[in-house]
Design a protein around this motif. Structure first.
Motif, PDB file in Angstrom:
ATOM      1  N   HIS A  14       0.807  -1.093   0.082  1.00 32.61           N
ATOM      2  CA  HIS A  14       0.157  -0.060   0.171  1.00 32.61           C
ATOM      3  C   HIS A  14       0.697   1.440  -0.017  1.00 32.61           C
ATOM      4  O   HIS A  14       1.910   1.054  -0.299  1.00 32.61           O
ATOM      5  N   HIS A  27       5.299   0.486  -0.295  1.00 35.76           N
ATOM      6  CA  HIS A  27       5.544  -0.634   0.919  1.00 35.76           C
ATOM      7  C   HIS A  27       4.986  -1.266   1.302  1.00 35.76           C
ATOM      8  O   HIS A  27       3.725  -1.278   0.774  1.00 35.76           O
ATOM      9  N   HIS A  29       3.789  -4.461   3.458  1.00 34.28           N
ATOM     10  CA  HIS A  29       3.509  -5.522   5.177  1.00 34.28           C
ATOM     11  C   HIS A  29       3.322  -6.796   6.001  1.00 34.28           C
ATOM     12  O   HIS A  29       2.524  -7.219   4.653  1.00 34.28           O
ATOM     13  N   GLU A 131      -0.128  -3.845  12.441  1.00 33.60           N
ATOM     14  CA  GLU A 131       0.027  -3.536  11.271  1.00 33.60           C
ATOM     15  C   GLU A 131       1.511  -4.054  10.964  1.00 33.60           C
ATOM     16  O   GLU A 131       1.996  -4.103   9.607  1.00 33.60           O
TER      17      GLU A 131
HETATM   18 ZN    ZN Z   1       2.258   0.828   5.467  1.00 29.64          ZN
END
Ligand code: ZN
Length: 145
Positions: A14, A27, A29, A131
């Motif tokens: 995202h 990037h 996650h 996250e």
């Molecule tokens: Zn992020």
């Protein structure tokens, strides 16, 4: 009171357009999610099962290896540039952990409604999205289905 809890892990990309730091760049996650559904007594299907663990995990796993975008991200929602099946469009101004949690919360409502429509039961649905190791957001709300 009865409670169902599932955990799932999913990898996504995202970017936070307009963010004044490095998060504005694309990037990824490895997110961890926990879905908790609580109600006084779950309806049961023909096998005496309440909600299917797999159905709840699918809410999060369908995000796996996808690019999470919002409608205003004109590059990533352009099917001519990106494979549409690799993109998940979520509501909001950015694909933040807050909006990912809200997206998943709504999908859990759909999952319950598909299996046990019109029962008039009140459920507390909690979606916890992690996250990073240190950053967690939780949405917890009641709904009657
Ligand atoms: Zn992020």
């Amino acid at each position: 009171m009865e409670k169902i809890i599932v955990h799932a892990k999913f990898h996504t990309g995202h970017r936070q357009i307009g963010y004044p730091g490095k998060c504005r760049f694309v990037h990824g996650h490895t997110w961890r999610g926990t879905i908790t559904v609580t109600t006084e007594e779950f309806p049961r299907d023909d096998l005496d099962m309440a909600l299917d663990f797999g159905d709840l995990k699918r809410v999060l796993r369908e995000l796996d290896h996808k690019m999470l975008v919002v409608p205003s991200d004109k590059e990533f929602v352009d099917p001519a540039l990106f494979e549409p099946e690799g993109v998940v469009v979520i509501e909001g101004k950015g694909p933040s952990v807050e909006n990912v949690a809200r997206y998943a919360w709504n999908k859990v409502v759909d999952t319950i409604r598909d299996k046990f429509p019109g029962q008039g039961k009140t459920y507390t649905i909690e979606v916890l999205i992690q996250e990073t190791e240190n950053n967690i957001f939780i949405v917890s709300k009641d709904t009657t289905i």
